[in-house]
Design a protein around this motif. Structure first.
Motif, mmCIF file in Angstrom:
data_model
loop_
_atom_site.group_PDB
_atom_site.id
_atom_site.type_symbol
_atom_site.label_atom_id
_atom_site.label_comp_id
_atom_site.label_asym_id
_atom_site.label_seq_id
_atom_site.Cartn_x
_atom_site.Cartn_y
_atom_site.Cartn_z
ATOM 1 N N GLU A 1 0.821 -1.222 0.000
ATOM 2 C CA GLU A 1 0.000 0.000 0.000
ATOM 3 C C GLU A 1 0.851 1.267 0.000
ATOM 4 O OE1 GLU A 1 0.798 -1.156 4.279
ATOM 5 O OE2 GLU A 1 0.245 -2.181 2.414
ATOM 6 N N ASN A 2 2.156 1.137 0.306
ATOM 7 C CA ASN A 2 3.041 2.312 0.336
ATOM 8 C C ASN A 2 3.903 2.447 -0.916
ATOM 9 O OD1 ASN A 2 2.276 3.159 3.008
ATOM 10 N ND2 ASN A 2 3.484 1.446 3.813
ATOM 11 N N ALA A 3 3.683 1.583 -1.897
ATOM 12 C CA ALA A 3 4.505 1.616 -3.111
ATOM 13 C C ALA A 3 4.435 2.990 -3.771
ATOM 14 C CB ALA A 3 4.037 0.542 -4.089
ATOM 15 N N GLY A 4 5.603 3.518 -4.113
ATOM 16 C CA GLY A 4 5.679 4.803 -4.800
ATOM 17 C C GLY A 4 5.679 6.014 -3.888
ATOM 18 N N LYS A 5 5.459 5.821 -2.602
ATOM 19 C CA LYS A 5 5.442 6.965 -1.685
ATOM 20 C C LYS A 5 6.868 7.388 -1.338
ATOM 21 C CE LYS A 5 1.084 5.747 0.610
ATOM 22 N NZ LYS A 5 0.459 5.413 1.919
ATOM 23 N N PRO A 6 7.094 8.676 -1.096
ATOM 24 C CA PRO A 6 8.426 9.115 -0.659
ATOM 25 C C PRO A 6 8.808 8.434 0.649
ATOM 26 C CG PRO A 6 7.059 10.995 -1.278
ATOM 27 C CD PRO A 6 6.156 9.802 -1.245
ATOM 28 N N GLY A 7 10.088 8.019 0.728
ATOM 29 C CA GLY A 7 10.564 7.387 1.938
ATOM 30 C C GLY A 7 10.355 5.888 1.971
ATOM 31 N N TYR A 8 9.889 5.303 0.864
ATOM 32 C CA TYR A 8 9.692 3.852 0.779
ATOM 33 C C TYR A 8 10.418 3.315 -0.451
ATOM 34 C CZ TYR A 8 6.076 4.277 4.345
ATOM 35 O OH TYR A 8 5.412 4.530 5.511
ATOM 36 N N TYR A 9 10.814 2.062 -0.364
ATOM 37 C CA TYR A 9 11.552 1.423 -1.448
ATOM 38 C C TYR A 9 10.921 0.070 -1.764
ATOM 39 C CZ TYR A 9 15.290 -0.852 -4.053
ATOM 40 O OH TYR A 9 16.006 -1.527 -5.017
ATOM 41 N N THR A 10 10.693 -0.199 -3.058
ATOM 42 C CA THR A 10 10.131 -1.476 -3.495
ATOM 43 C C THR A 10 11.265 -2.429 -3.858
ATOM 44 O OG1 THR A 10 8.138 -0.374 -4.325
ATOM 45 C CG2 THR A 10 8.584 -2.607 -5.130
ATOM 46 N N VAL A 11 11.289 -3.580 -3.226
ATOM 47 C CA VAL A 11 12.373 -4.553 -3.410
ATOM 48 C C VAL A 11 12.336 -5.118 -4.828
ATOM 49 C CG1 VAL A 11 13.347 -6.733 -2.616
ATOM 50 C CG2 VAL A 11 12.336 -5.135 -0.968
ATOM 51 N N LYS A 12 13.520 -5.167 -5.457
ATOM 52 C CA LYS A 12 13.674 -5.684 -6.815
ATOM 53 C C LYS A 12 14.491 -6.984 -6.780
ATOM 54 C CE LYS A 12 13.569 -1.041 -8.844
ATOM 55 N NZ LYS A 12 13.247 -0.408 -7.546
ATOM 56 N N PRO A 13 14.422 -7.779 -7.854
ATOM 57 C CA PRO A 13 15.224 -9.014 -7.881
ATOM 58 C C PRO A 13 16.702 -8.722 -7.655
ATOM 59 C CG PRO A 13 13.635 -9.025 -9.677
ATOM 60 C CD PRO A 13 13.567 -7.646 -9.059
ATOM 61 N N GLY A 14 17.339 -9.506 -6.804
ATOM 62 C CA GLY A 14 18.765 -9.340 -6.522
ATOM 63 C C GLY A 14 19.080 -8.380 -5.401
ATOM 64 N N ASP A 15 18.077 -7.714 -4.840
ATOM 65 C CA ASP A 15 18.328 -6.761 -3.754
ATOM 66 C C ASP A 15 18.732 -7.477 -2.471
ATOM 67 O OD1 ASP A 15 17.980 -4.331 -4.979
ATOM 68 O OD2 ASP A 15 15.850 -4.163 -4.507
ATOM 69 N N ALA A 16 19.552 -6.812 -1.679
ATOM 70 C CA ALA A 16 19.902 -7.257 -0.333
ATOM 71 C C ALA A 16 19.653 -6.086 0.611
ATOM 72 C CB ALA A 16 21.360 -7.698 -0.270
ATOM 73 N N LEU A 17 19.278 -6.391 1.831
ATOM 74 C CA LEU A 17 18.906 -5.332 2.765
ATOM 75 C C LEU A 17 20.054 -4.373 3.022
ATOM 76 C CD1 LEU A 17 16.561 -4.305 4.486
ATOM 77 C CD2 LEU A 17 17.481 -5.620 6.389
ATOM 78 N N ILE B 1 13.830 -10.961 2.392
ATOM 79 C CA ILE B 1 12.927 -9.954 1.867
ATOM 80 C C ILE B 1 12.474 -10.455 0.508
ATOM 81 C CG2 ILE B 1 13.856 -7.975 3.133
ATOM 82 C CD1 ILE B 1 15.577 -7.301 0.746
ATOM 83 N N GLU B 2 11.268 -10.091 0.093
ATOM 84 C CA GLU B 2 10.717 -10.630 -1.140
ATOM 85 C C GLU B 2 10.537 -9.542 -2.192
ATOM 86 O OE1 GLU B 2 6.202 -11.306 -0.856
ATOM 87 O OE2 GLU B 2 6.902 -11.664 1.202
ATOM 88 N N VAL B 3 10.647 -9.964 -3.446
ATOM 89 C CA VAL B 3 10.470 -9.036 -4.557
ATOM 90 C C VAL B 3 9.062 -8.448 -4.481
ATOM 91 C CG1 VAL B 3 10.358 -8.821 -7.061
ATOM 92 C CG2 VAL B 3 12.108 -10.260 -6.018
ATOM 93 N N GLY B 4 8.975 -7.134 -4.619
ATOM 94 C CA GLY B 4 7.694 -6.444 -4.522
ATOM 95 C C GLY B 4 7.393 -5.910 -3.140
ATOM 96 N N GLN B 5 8.116 -6.386 -2.133
ATOM 97 C CA GLN B 5 7.920 -5.880 -0.781
ATOM 98 C C GLN B 5 8.333 -4.414 -0.724
ATOM 99 O OE1 GLN B 5 9.906 -8.283 2.131
ATOM 100 N NE2 GLN B 5 9.234 -7.070 3.882
ATOM 101 N N VAL B 6 7.567 -3.621 0.011
ATOM 102 C CA VAL B 6 7.845 -2.185 0.111
ATOM 103 C C VAL B 6 8.365 -1.881 1.508
ATOM 104 C CG1 VAL B 6 6.900 0.138 -0.103
ATOM 105 C CG2 VAL B 6 6.051 -1.694 -1.585
ATOM 106 N N LEU B 7 9.556 -1.321 1.565
ATOM 107 C CA LEU B 7 10.237 -1.080 2.837
ATOM 108 C C LEU B 7 10.311 0.412 3.147
ATOM 109 C CD1 LEU B 7 13.268 -3.525 2.388
ATOM 110 C CD2 LEU B 7 11.165 -3.950 3.668
ATOM 111 N N ARG B 8 10.098 0.747 4.408
ATOM 112 C CA ARG B 8 10.343 2.115 4.864
ATOM 113 C C ARG B 8 11.845 2.314 4.979
ATOM 114 N NH1 ARG B 8 8.346 6.387 7.884
ATOM 115 N NH2 ARG B 8 6.229 5.556 7.895
ATOM 116 N N VAL B 9 12.361 3.378 4.381
ATOM 117 C CA VAL B 9 13.796 3.634 4.410
ATOM 118 C C VAL B 9 14.128 4.978 5.046
ATOM 119 C CG1 VAL B 9 14.383 2.107 2.483
ATOM 120 C CG2 VAL B 9 13.685 4.466 2.009
#
Length: 298
Positions: free
Chosen positions: A64-80, A106-114
């Motif tokens: 639900e937070n995808a695309g919002k400032p301060g959030y990041y959507t996990v992509k294939p190959g990402d590491a925390l 972490i899973e692809v498509g997951q949206v993380l607060r950064v």
């Protein structure tokens, strides 16, 4: 007498002819030599049950937070750790803000607060680096490669001279304009900053040469969780700047330790490098910047 006989004969013939006309012959029965089975009414067809519908895919955590400032959507190959570094944060903070029980999962498509909760993300303007090379994930709590005996003894001596100070919640509050910078080594630069190919400076040296913190701060990572960096130390200096020190032979600090400018934090080495060198990066809000523009003249 003969006349009478003739009369009787005529009468009999008339009666016989009348019987033939009034009583038609019945047709002979027809025999069916190819009998067909009796037809029965077709049973009513049973109703066909509807095909089961596939369950709707479960949305990724934080979608639900995808695309919002301060959030990041996990992509294939990402590491925390890479996500945290590219956004100028500690991976442990990112894990805490997102309630991650296992930071290695972490899973692809997951949206993380950064950015920290309650912080205006638009003002912070944390910017991931689209052009940064992908790093292969390793367990974040993996132990670094064992240092040599001399490095271990050196680390013990250093630790005795520079006692660690634990402070998990305190970062340097220095303002960006007043942050006092120093050089990580006295060795010559062998490769300068290139936005596409080299995100920092490379320094030549010998195994065991001292690596120094360039400013006051707190260690937010000390390990070997990013392939290509070897034994890596990352220091957070304030809410804007991080510095990274890669390919060390030995790391003389640990995560969450407060360090001072000029403090010995590692020894130069060649972990995941074909030569002994220090690869040094400065990240401003997660974006690599040229360290030579910040370090003092020498």
């Amino acid at each position: 007498m003969s006349q009478r006989l003739r009369l009787l004969s005529v009468l009999a013939s008339s009666l016989l002819l009348s019987a033939c006309v009034s009583s038609p012959k019945k047709p002979a029965p027809v025999e069916d030599r190819n009998p067909q089975p009796a037809r029965t009414a077709a049973p009513a067809s049973a109703p066909v049950p509807p095909a089961p519908t596939a369950p709707e895919p479960k949305p990724a955590p934080g979608a639900e937070n995808a695309g919002k400032p301060g959030y990041y959507t996990v992509k294939p190959g990402d590491a925390l750790i890479r996500i945290a570094l590219d956004n100028g944060q500690s991976w442990r903070d990112v894990a805490k803000w997102n309630n991650l029980e296992n930071p290695n999962r972490i899973e692809v498509g997951q949206v993380l607060r950064v950015v920290p909760p309650g912080v205006d993300a638009a003002a912070v303007a944390a910017r991931p680096i689209a052009s940064a090379p992908r790093a292969e994930a390793r367990p974040l709590d993996a132990k670094p490669a064992a240092a040599s005996a001399s490095a271990a003894s050196s680390a013990a001596v250093t630790a005795a001279k520079e006692p660690a100070v634990k402070d998990k919640d305190k970062d340097s509050a220095a303002d960006d304009d007043t942050l006092a910078w120093g050089w990580p080594v006295a060795n010559p630069v062998t490769a300068g900053f290139d936005e596409q190919r080299n995100k920092g400076l490379d320094f030549a040296g010998k195994p065991g040469d001292a690596v120094l913190a360039v400013a006051d701060g707190r260690v937010v990572y000390a390990g070997s969780g990013l392939r290509g960096y070897g034994n890596l130390v990352i220091i957070k200096h304030n809410n804007t700047y991080l510095t990274a020190y890669a390919h060390n032979r030995a790391m003389l600090v640990e995560q969450d330790q407060v360090v001072r400018k000029g403090q010995r934090i590692a020894e130069m080495g060649s972990t995941e490098s074909d030569t002994v060198k220090l690869h040094f990066e400065v990240r401003k809000l997660g974006k690599p910047v040229d360290p030579a523009k910040l370090l003092p003249a020498r």
